[in-house]
Design an enzyme around this catalytic site. Structure first.
Site, PDB file in Angstrom:
ATOM      1  N   HIS A  41       1.055  -1.131  -0.347  1.00  0.00           N
ATOM      2  CA  HIS A  41      -0.186   0.269   0.140  1.00  0.00           C
ATOM      3  C   HIS A  41       0.731   1.217   0.139  1.00  0.00           C
ATOM      4  O   HIS A  41       1.582   1.214   0.755  1.00  0.00           O
ATOM      5  CB  HIS A  41      -0.871  -0.384   1.391  1.00  0.00           C
ATOM      6  CG  HIS A  41      -2.107   1.240   0.989  1.00  0.00           C
ATOM      7  ND1 HIS A  41      -1.711   2.245   1.551  1.00  0.00           N
ATOM      8  CD2 HIS A  41      -3.303   0.971   1.113  1.00  0.00           C
ATOM      9  CE1 HIS A  41      -2.834   3.594   1.399  1.00  0.00           C
ATOM     10  NE2 HIS A  41      -3.752   2.003   0.781  1.00  0.00           N
TER      11      HIS A  41
ATOM     12  N   GLU B 225       0.819   3.433   1.817  1.00  0.00           N
ATOM     13  CA  GLU B 225       1.077   4.296   3.078  1.00  0.00           C
ATOM     14  C   GLU B 225       2.371   3.335   4.260  1.00  0.00           C
ATOM     15  O   GLU B 225       2.959   4.030   4.164  1.00  0.00           O
ATOM     16  CB  GLU B 225       0.220   4.673   3.703  1.00  0.00           C
ATOM     17  CG  GLU B 225      -1.105   5.671   3.347  1.00  0.00           C
ATOM     18  CD  GLU B 225      -2.813   5.007   3.611  1.00  0.00           C
ATOM     19  OE1 GLU B 225      -2.911   4.963   4.684  1.00  0.00           O
ATOM     20  OE2 GLU B 225      -3.518   5.605   2.785  1.00  0.00           O
TER      21      GLU B 225
ATOM     22  N   GLU C   8      -3.815   2.640  -7.377  1.00  0.00           N
ATOM     23  CA  GLU C   8      -4.761   3.262  -6.259  1.00  0.00           C
ATOM     24  C   GLU C   8      -3.058   4.838  -6.574  1.00  0.00           C
ATOM     25  O   GLU C   8      -2.145   4.238  -5.755  1.00  0.00           O
ATOM     26  CB  GLU C   8      -4.474   2.981  -4.789  1.00  0.00           C
ATOM     27  CG  GLU C   8      -5.034   1.894  -4.478  1.00  0.00           C
ATOM     28  CD  GLU C   8      -5.162   1.682  -3.163  1.00  0.00           C
ATOM     29  OE1 GLU C   8      -6.325   2.124  -2.631  1.00  0.00           O
ATOM     30  OE2 GLU C   8      -4.613   2.138  -1.608  1.00  0.00           O
TER      31      GLU C   8
ATOM     32  N   GLY D 122      -7.240   9.450  -0.112  1.00  0.00           N
ATOM     33  CA  GLY D 122      -7.925  10.276   0.804  1.00  0.00           C
ATOM     34  C   GLY D 122      -8.141  11.428   0.642  1.00  0.00           C
ATOM     35  O   GLY D 122      -8.140  12.313   0.984  1.00  0.00           O
TER      36      GLY D 122
ATOM     37  N   SER E  46     -10.148   7.460  -3.152  1.00  0.00           N
ATOM     38  CA  SER E  46     -12.016   8.014  -3.067  1.00  0.00           C
ATOM     39  C   SER E  46     -13.047   7.582  -4.029  1.00  0.00           C
ATOM     40  O   SER E  46     -13.718   8.256  -4.243  1.00  0.00           O
ATOM     41  CB  SER E  46     -11.347   9.728  -3.706  1.00  0.00           C
ATOM     42  OG  SER E  46     -10.398  10.580  -2.998  1.00  0.00           O
TER      43      SER E  46
ATOM     44  N   GLY F 275     -11.440   3.069   1.435  1.00  0.00           N
ATOM     45  CA  GLY F 275     -10.634   4.028   2.109  1.00  0.00           C
ATOM     46  C   GLY F 275     -12.224   3.982   3.230  1.00  0.00           C
ATOM     47  O   GLY F 275     -12.683   3.643   3.568  1.00  0.00           O
TER      48      GLY F 275
HETATM   49  P1  13P Z   1      -9.493   6.157   0.456  1.00  0.00           P
HETATM   50  O1  13P Z   1     -10.923   5.446  -0.192  1.00  0.00           O
HETATM   51  O2  13P Z   1     -10.020   6.836   1.959  1.00  0.00           O
HETATM   52  O3  13P Z   1      -9.215   7.502  -0.858  1.00  0.00           O
HETATM   53  O4  13P Z   1      -8.268   5.299   0.730  1.00  0.00           O
HETATM   54  C1  13P Z   1      -8.218   4.501  -0.877  1.00  0.00           C
HETATM   55  C2  13P Z   1      -7.216   3.597   0.512  1.00  0.00           C
HETATM   56  O5  13P Z   1      -5.776   3.991  -0.073  1.00  0.00           O
HETATM   57  C3  13P Z   1      -7.525   2.491  -0.010  1.00  0.00           C
HETATM   58  O6  13P Z   1      -6.219   1.279   0.154  1.00  0.00           O
END
Ligand code: 13P
Length: 250
Positions: free
Chosen positions: A95, A97, A167, A173, A212, A233
């Protein structure tokens, strides 16, 4: 025909009360013949609760990451056999992050993917470019490199039981979603890349879009040929929002 997979990545959100409310709501709203597969990715401490609630259901669950080492002296870490012990079917690897905040590089991600597959978990390999990389016209190069790192280590055959999630980092986010055209273009690129090595795997693998996703944009995104569902997310943290996405695509 690939079945849509709608997966909720809770990230570092949750509480015992939230898990109970959310999962019981998903449970009572899901049927085996829904036409959409559902999965959730809770933080580690809630996996046992998740297993208790979902064990007899069609909803799957998984870990948000794993340490690829076998059980041993790794304080604070969680390995694949532990995820299996709590009934996980899936595990997220790479991911953005994890890559940006916790320093996982392509080689680390490939190692995690390999450890997951060897243990019998289905990795969900997350790939995607930053805004800077997109603006520099490097999206395909970045995504290709992220996937090649796994193919080089594990072989294309390892994708026979795996999922890819595209992604774009700039869409996570931020409320900014890739347009269906932008997402479809990269999904088709990914499928084509896999197809050069194995036609069957490229046709069967699910490629999810994440960034998103919400009830208003999901139907248009998931209607595209190569977008097989979403990794969600923020909108996966409340049953009403998550189920509204599912209902929008049924
Ligand atoms: P969001 O849907 O909050 O943008 O997050 C996406 C995400 O990182 C899913 O792994």
């Amino acid at each position: 025909m690939r079945k849509i997979l709608l997966a909720g990545n809770w990230k570092m959100h949750g509480s015992k009360a939230m898990v109970d409310t959310l999962l019981n709501a998903l449970l009572s709203a899901s049927k085996p013949d829904d036409g959409v597969d559902l999965a959730v990715f809770p933080p580690f401490p809630y996996l046992q609760r998740t297993q208790n609630i979902l064990r007899a259901s069609v909803i799957a669950w998984g870990g948000q990451t794993l340490n690829p080492e076998p059980p041993g002296a790794h304080t604070g870490e969680v390995c694949a056999p532990m995820l299996l012990d709590f009934g996980c079917r899936y595990v997220l690897v790479g991911h953005s992050e994890r890559r940006t905040l916790y320093g996982e590089n392509d080689a680390d991600v490939a190692w995690r993917f390999e450890a997951a597959r060897k243990a019998g978990l289905e990795p969900v390999l997350c790939v995607g470019e930053t805004l800077e990389q997109r603006e520099a016209g490097a999206t395909e190069e970045i995504v290709s490199r992220q996937i090649s790192a796994v193919i080089d280590r594990c072989g294309i055959g390892a994708f026979d039981s795996a999922t890819i999630a595209y992604e774009p980092v700039w869409a996570i986010g931020t409320g900014k979603t890739a347009t269906p055209d932008q997402a479809q273009e990269i999904h088709a690129f990914i499928r084509d890349k896999l197809g050069r090595l194995d036609g069957i795997i490229s046709r069967q693998i699910r490629i999810l879009y994440g960034g998103s996703v919400n009830r208003s944009n999901a139907a248009d995104l998931f209607a595209r040929d190569d977008i097989d569902g979403g990794l969600v997310g923020g909108a996966s943290l409340k049953a009403a929002d998550f189920l509204a996405i599912r209902d929008a695509i049924l």
